[in-house]
Design a protein around this motif. Structure first.
Motif, mmCIF file in Angstrom:
data_model
loop_
_atom_site.group_PDB
_atom_site.id
_atom_site.type_symbol
_atom_site.label_atom_id
_atom_site.label_comp_id
_atom_site.label_asym_id
_atom_site.label_seq_id
_atom_site.Cartn_x
_atom_site.Cartn_y
_atom_site.Cartn_z
ATOM 1 N N GLU A 1 49.771 -26.427 24.219
ATOM 2 C CA GLU A 1 50.176 -26.530 22.821
ATOM 3 C C GLU A 1 49.781 -27.886 22.235
ATOM 4 O OE1 GLU A 1 51.630 -24.682 20.385
ATOM 5 O OE2 GLU A 1 50.964 -23.123 21.781
ATOM 6 N N GLU B 1 50.965 -29.502 19.754
ATOM 7 C CA GLU B 1 52.132 -30.335 19.422
ATOM 8 C C GLU B 1 52.633 -31.098 20.646
ATOM 9 O OE1 GLU B 1 53.396 -31.333 16.621
ATOM 10 O OE2 GLU B 1 51.869 -30.137 15.600
ATOM 11 N N PHE C 1 50.402 -34.038 21.191
ATOM 12 C CA PHE C 1 50.618 -35.146 20.262
ATOM 13 C C PHE C 1 51.903 -35.916 20.561
ATOM 14 C CE2 PHE C 1 48.129 -32.311 17.186
ATOM 15 C CZ PHE C 1 46.927 -32.859 17.591
ATOM 16 N N GLU C 2 52.829 -35.244 21.214
ATOM 17 C CA GLU C 2 54.077 -35.926 21.543
ATOM 18 C C GLU C 2 54.000 -36.690 22.852
ATOM 19 O OE1 GLU C 2 57.274 -33.089 21.231
ATOM 20 O OE2 GLU C 2 56.726 -32.791 19.125
ATOM 21 N N GLU D 1 42.855 -33.008 14.354
ATOM 22 C CA GLU D 1 44.254 -33.268 14.008
ATOM 23 C C GLU D 1 44.700 -34.620 14.581
ATOM 24 O OE1 GLU D 1 45.988 -31.517 11.933
ATOM 25 O OE2 GLU D 1 47.840 -32.667 12.200
ATOM 26 N N ARG E 1 46.540 -37.961 12.951
ATOM 27 C CA ARG E 1 47.829 -38.481 13.424
ATOM 28 C C ARG E 1 47.695 -39.836 14.096
ATOM 29 N NH1 ARG E 1 51.795 -33.913 15.132
ATOM 30 N NH2 ARG E 1 50.823 -32.157 14.077
ATOM 31 N N ARG F 1 52.457 -40.635 11.996
ATOM 32 C CA ARG F 1 53.202 -39.994 13.083
ATOM 33 C C ARG F 1 54.697 -40.249 12.917
ATOM 34 N NH1 ARG F 1 51.274 -41.902 18.767
ATOM 35 N NH2 ARG F 1 49.419 -42.765 17.801
ATOM 36 N N GLN G 1 56.479 -38.205 10.277
ATOM 37 C CA GLN G 1 56.707 -36.793 10.573
ATOM 38 C C GLN G 1 57.915 -36.588 11.464
ATOM 39 O OE1 GLN G 1 52.918 -35.612 11.973
ATOM 40 N NE2 GLN G 1 52.204 -35.036 9.957
ATOM 41 N N GLU G 2 58.345 -37.659 12.094
ATOM 42 C CA GLU G 2 59.464 -37.511 13.023
ATOM 43 C C GLU G 2 60.780 -37.292 12.292
ATOM 44 O OE1 GLU G 2 59.244 -40.910 15.574
ATOM 45 O OE2 GLU G 2 57.445 -40.111 16.518
#
Lengths: 194, 63
Positions: A116, A118, A121-122, B49, B53, B59, B62-63
């Motif tokens: 994923e 996301e 990115f985390e 993307e 970011r 970033r 968006q948190e």
């Protein structure tokens, strides 16, 4: 959002500084010039704080200043002739390492799933690998890629900035993406596997 | 029928300019048949993307 109080601003500038620096370094490929651009940015941010409208976040506004400084410095770099000629980008190494002669993927280079987006990115590791892979790109390739993807310029604007043909820009971006995907896949996925 | 290497060129250019309809068609056709290229296509999207970011301020917001 109104302008944050001075103490708060100083704190936020100090907090964002390392990230401004890594952003500048990826574009300028030169540590001391990146330091200078960031220093100028911080000074401008303090001097011109009245022009912060609060429409975007404070950090975003500071990044906006940095982007101008970076473009200025890149123009100077280019004028001073510190760049390799861009039209000479004849190496197809990125492509040779991933494709067979018939245009199919080499077995060992076939892209696999990154999971994923996301989750990527985390992950702090993802960003470390991304950063390391950007640094590993050849200077010219990195410059075009970061102007396009980090700075968000169109290829038309990049061509004007760097004095190259748009077609050349697309070729360089294709190589940059292939190199980055291979590098990230290697660095990131090996890291994640226990 | 285009080969993977050409398909990756189109996947990359798709992010920088609008593709002509013939290009879109041959890319879509290739992606439907080729798992490795579909992965590559997703990876190019992630890179695109990630670029947006990378600016850490974005970033944080968006948190």
């Amino acid at each position: 959002m109104s302008t944050p109080p001075l103490d708060d601003r100083m704190q936020r500038l100090t907090a964002v500084r390392p990230r401004l620096l890594s952003f500048a370094r990826l574009h300028l490929r030169n540590h001391s010039q990146a330091e200078d651009a960031v220093q100028d940015t911080l000074e401008a941010a303090i001097e011109k704080q009245d022009s912060f409208s609060g429409r975007s976040g404070y950090e975003t506004w500071v990044f906006g200043i940095l982007k101008f400084k970076i473009l200025d410095t890149m123009r100077v770099q280019k004028r001073q002739g510190t760049w390799q000629p861009l039209e000479d980008e004849a190496d197809d190494e990125a492509i040779d390492r991933q494709f067979r002669r018939n245009g199919r993927w080499l077995k060992e280079a076939r892209p696999t799933s990154w999971g994923e987006p996301e989750a990527a990115f985390e992950s702090e590791t993802f960003w470390q690998v991304f950063d390391a892979c950007m640094i590993a790109l050849p200077d010219n390739v990195a410059r075009v890629f970061s102007l396009r993807e980090l700075m968000g310029l169109s290829t038309e604007e990049i061509c004007r900035e760097l004095g190259i043909k748009e077609n050349n820009c697309w070729v360089i971006l294709h190589r940059a993406r292939l190199r980055l995907r291979a590098c990230i896949e290697q660095g990131w996925l090996t890291e994640e596997t226990p | 029928m285009i080969m993977c290497r050409r398909a990756t060129e189109l996947m990359s250019q798709r992010l920088d300019r609008p593709l002509a309809w013939q290009e879109r068609l041959s890319l879509r056709f290739h992606l439907a048949m080729c798992g490795a290229c579909s992965q590559c296509n997703r990876q190019f999207d992630v890179l695109h993307e990630a670029g947006k970011r990378f600016e850490p301020a974005a970033r944080d917001e968006q948190e």
